[in-house]
Design an enzyme around this catalytic site. Structure first.
Site, PDB file in Angstrom:
ATOM      1  N   ARG A 175      -0.213  -4.001  12.146  1.00 39.87           N
ATOM      2  CA  ARG A 175      -0.904  -4.601  13.214  1.00 39.87           C
ATOM      3  C   ARG A 175      -0.327  -5.630  13.736  1.00 39.87           C
ATOM      4  O   ARG A 175       0.276  -6.646  13.335  1.00 39.87           O
ATOM      5  CB  ARG A 175      -2.315  -5.280  12.634  1.00 39.87           C
ATOM      6  CG  ARG A 175      -3.129  -4.037  12.054  1.00 39.87           C
ATOM      7  CD  ARG A 175      -3.832  -3.211  13.165  1.00 39.87           C
ATOM      8  NE  ARG A 175      -4.679  -2.106  12.616  1.00 39.87           N
ATOM      9  CZ  ARG A 175      -4.287  -0.846  12.403  1.00 39.87           C
ATOM     10  NH1 ARG A 175      -2.953  -0.712  12.591  1.00 39.87           N
ATOM     11  NH2 ARG A 175      -5.150   0.050  12.010  1.00 39.87           N
TER      12      ARG A 175
ATOM     13  N   GLU B 231      -3.162  -4.839  22.690  1.00 39.72           N
ATOM     14  CA  GLU B 231      -2.651  -3.460  23.261  1.00 39.72           C
ATOM     15  C   GLU B 231      -3.309  -3.018  24.358  1.00 39.72           C
ATOM     16  O   GLU B 231      -4.646  -2.921  24.613  1.00 39.72           O
ATOM     17  CB  GLU B 231      -2.673  -2.306  22.225  1.00 39.72           C
ATOM     18  CG  GLU B 231      -1.509  -2.848  21.064  1.00 39.72           C
ATOM     19  CD  GLU B 231      -1.297  -1.727  20.000  1.00 39.72           C
ATOM     20  OE1 GLU B 231      -2.128  -0.792  20.075  1.00 39.72           O
ATOM     21  OE2 GLU B 231      -0.757  -1.861  19.080  1.00 39.72           O
TER      22      GLU B 231
ATOM     23  N   ALA C 129       3.652   5.423  15.660  1.00 40.31           N
ATOM     24  CA  ALA C 129       4.364   5.482  14.162  1.00 40.31           C
ATOM     25  C   ALA C 129       3.767   6.661  13.618  1.00 40.31           C
ATOM     26  O   ALA C 129       4.205   7.372  12.799  1.00 40.31           O
ATOM     27  CB  ALA C 129       4.344   4.238  13.347  1.00 40.31           C
TER      28      ALA C 129
ATOM     29  N   SER D  20      -2.107  -8.470  -3.523  1.00 39.25           N
ATOM     30  CA  SER D  20      -3.008  -7.586  -4.491  1.00 39.25           C
ATOM     31  C   SER D  20      -2.118  -6.817  -5.376  1.00 39.25           C
ATOM     32  O   SER D  20      -2.765  -6.077  -6.016  1.00 39.25           O
ATOM     33  CB  SER D  20      -3.866  -6.574  -3.286  1.00 39.25           C
ATOM     34  OG  SER D  20      -2.809  -5.678  -2.591  1.00 39.25           O
TER      35      SER D  20
ATOM     36  N   GLY E 214       0.936  -1.048  -0.038  1.00 41.83           N
ATOM     37  CA  GLY E 214       0.023  -0.106   0.097  1.00 41.83           C
ATOM     38  C   GLY E 214       0.933   1.131   0.027  1.00 41.83           C
ATOM     39  O   GLY E 214       2.004   1.338  -0.263  1.00 41.83           O
TER      40      GLY E 214
ATOM     41  N   ILE F 294       2.147   2.926   2.483  1.00 41.03           N
ATOM     42  CA  ILE F 294       3.225   3.297   3.346  1.00 41.03           C
ATOM     43  C   ILE F 294       4.300   2.130   3.129  1.00 41.03           C
ATOM     44  O   ILE F 294       5.409   2.562   2.869  1.00 41.03           O
ATOM     45  CB  ILE F 294       2.663   2.529   4.646  1.00 41.03           C
ATOM     46  CG1 ILE F 294       1.775   3.562   5.439  1.00 41.03           C
ATOM     47  CG2 ILE F 294       3.784   2.391   5.632  1.00 41.03           C
ATOM     48  CD1 ILE F 294       1.128   3.054   6.682  1.00 41.03           C
TER      49      ILE F 294
ATOM     50  N   SER G 273       3.323  -8.908  -2.126  1.00 39.38           N
ATOM     51  CA  SER G 273       1.987  -8.563  -1.798  1.00 39.38           C
ATOM     52  C   SER G 273       0.674  -9.253  -2.721  1.00 39.38           C
ATOM     53  O   SER G 273       0.986  -9.330  -4.053  1.00 39.38           O
ATOM     54  CB  SER G 273       1.544  -7.028  -2.221  1.00 39.38           C
ATOM     55  OG  SER G 273       0.216  -6.399  -1.969  1.00 39.38           O
TER      56      SER G 273
ATOM     57  N   HIS H 191       2.825   2.321  19.796  1.00 36.08           N
ATOM     58  CA  HIS H 191       1.700   2.305  18.563  1.00 36.08           C
ATOM     59  C   HIS H 191       1.985   3.775  18.517  1.00 36.08           C
ATOM     60  O   HIS H 191       0.747   4.674  18.324  1.00 36.08           O
ATOM     61  CB  HIS H 191       0.716   1.925  19.123  1.00 36.08           C
ATOM     62  CG  HIS H 191      -0.389   1.608  17.615  1.00 36.08           C
ATOM     63  ND1 HIS H 191      -1.443   0.818  17.837  1.00 36.08           N
ATOM     64  CD2 HIS H 191      -0.176   2.370  16.574  1.00 36.08           C
ATOM     65  CE1 HIS H 191      -1.861   0.929  16.534  1.00 36.08           C
ATOM     66  NE2 HIS H 191      -1.172   1.680  15.876  1.00 36.08           N
TER      67      HIS H 191
END
Length: 325
Positions: free
Chosen positions: A233, A262, A283, A173, A149, A151, A171, A281
Site C-alpha cells: 500500500r 493513486e 502487481a 503477527s 502473510g 505474499i 512481522s 499498481h
C-alpha cells in the site's frame, strides 16, 4: 433473478460464472460513488476493486446482501457501516498472491540490474552505459520482508530457493517459531530488519500504525546500497522523504507498484528520478491472477445468495447477523 452490480471491470470468467449460476450481471456506468449510489438500488450483490464502496452507496442499496472485494485491501470500503447494515464483505486474500510476489521479485531484479535505465540506454544507442557500474547480483544477499502473510512468504521462498538469499522477516503477527519453521530468520524489530538487509520489501496493510512506516528517520537506518520495494500500500511510505533519500544517496534504489494517492501525480518528485522503477499498481493484474480473483468473487456471491457462508469474510460475525431481505 438476483442481480450483481460490478463497479469496475473484472475478468470475463467471473461474469460467466455468475450468469451460469442464474445471477444477472450489470456493470456500473462509472466507478465514482455518486454514480454507484444511483445504480445500486436493486443489486443483491456487488463486486468492487480499488473503487471501494462508501456509506452513501450502501444506504442506497436496499437489497444488497454481499459485497465482494476484488483483492485483499478493503480500506476503501466503509467496513463499519456495512457491518451496521448487516452486509458481509468478502475478500480474496490468496488469489493474486503468487502474481504479487513475482512482481515484487521483478522490481528487486530491475533495481539491482538497472533494467529500466539499461533499456533506455540501448534504445538511445548509449552502449557506454555498461561502464557506469552500479549493478549487482542478488545471490547470497539479505532480503528483509516486512509482513508475513501469503505474499511475504511466497516472496521469501522465491528469494531463498531461486537466488540463495538470506531472508529476514519482521512481522508483529508472526512469532519467531513460525518464521523459522518456514525456513526464514526473524528480525525481531523493524529497525533490525532495515539495518540488516540489502533489499527491503514491504507487505503490510494500510492502517494508522503503518502509515509512513518508511520515512526520513527509518530510511536513514537502511544501508546506503539498499533497495526498497513496495507492492503493498502506498501509504506505507512517505514519498517525499523517499524521493529525497534516493536523490541524496541515502539508499540506492526503489521499486514501487503502489502510491499515495493513486494515480501518481506526474509532478511527483519520484517521476524525475533515475534510480526508481515505477509501475501503475499492476502487481496483481496478471491474466492468471485476474481470472482467479474474479472467480473467487463470483463464488463468494453465489454462496452468499444461497445462504452459504463465503470462504473469506472480513468479519465473520457479520454473517450471523446478516441482512436477509
Amino acid at each position: 433473478m438476483p442481480e450483481c452490480l460490478i463497479v469496475q471491470p473484472i475478468h470475463p470468467a467471473g461474469e460467466e460464472a455468475l450468469e451460469a449460476a442464474g445471477i444477472r450481471v450489470r456493470r456500473a456506468s462509472a466507478q465514482d460513488m455518486k454514480t454507484v449510489a444511483a445504480e445500486i438500488e436493486t443489486a443483491d450483490a456487488l463486486i468492487t476493486r480499488d473503487a471501494g464502496l462508501n456509506a452513501e452507496a450502501m444506504d442506497s442499496a436496499r437489497n444488497l446482501k454481499i459485497i465482494a472485494n476484488h483483492g485483499i485491501g478493503t480500506n476503501k470500503i466503509d467496513v463499519a457501516h456495512a457491518a451496521e447494515l448487516g452486509i458481509p464483505i468478502s475478500f480474496t486474500p490468496t488469489a493474486n498472491a503468487r502474481s504479487v510476489a513475482e512482481h515484487a521479485m521483478m522490481l528487486i531484479l530491475a533495481c539491482a540490474k538497472r533494467t529500466v535505465e539499461a533499456d533506455h540506454a540501448a534504445r538511445n544507442g548509449n552502449f557506454r552505459f555498461k561502464f557506469e557500474g552500479g549493478m549487482s547480483e542478488l545471490t547470497c544477499k539479505t532480503l528483509g520482508i516486512a509482513g508475513f502473510g501469503t505474499i511475504g512468504r511466497l516472496l521469501g521462498e522465491i528469494a531463498k530457493n531461486g537466488f540463495a538469499m538470506k531472508v529476514l522477516i519482521w512481522s508483529p503477527s508472526a512469532d519467531d517459531g513460525t518464521i523459522r519453521d518456514n525456513g526464514f530468520e526473524p528480525a525481531g524489530t523493524l529497525d533490525a530488519l532495515l539495518e540488516g538487509s540489502d533489499v527491503i520489501s514491504l507487505h503490510r496493510p494500510a492502517r494508522p500504525d503503518t502509515h509512513h512506516m518508511i520515512n526520513a528517520e527509518t530510511l536513514r537506518k537502511m544501508r546506503p546500497h539498499a533497495i526498497l520495494v513496495n507492492t503493498a500500500r502506498g501509504a506505507l511510505i512517505d514519498e517525499a522523504a523517499l524521493a529525497e533519500a534516493l536523490e541524496s544517496g541515502v539508499i540506492r534504489a526503489a521499486g514501487l507498484d503502489v502510491f499515495d494517492p493513486e494515480p501518481l501525480d506526474e509532478s511527483s518528485p519520484l517521476t524525475g528520478l533515475r534510480n526508481i522503477v515505477l509501475a501503475p499498481h499492476v502487481a496483481g493484474s496478471t491474466e492468471d491472477a485476474l481470472k482467479a480473483t474474479a472467480l473467487a468473487c463470483a463464488q463468494h456471491i453465489v454462496d452468499a445468495l444461497a445462504n452459504k457462508r463465503p470462504e473469506s469474510l472480513v468479519d465473520v460475525a457479520v454473517w450471523e447477523s446478516r441482512r436477509k431481505t
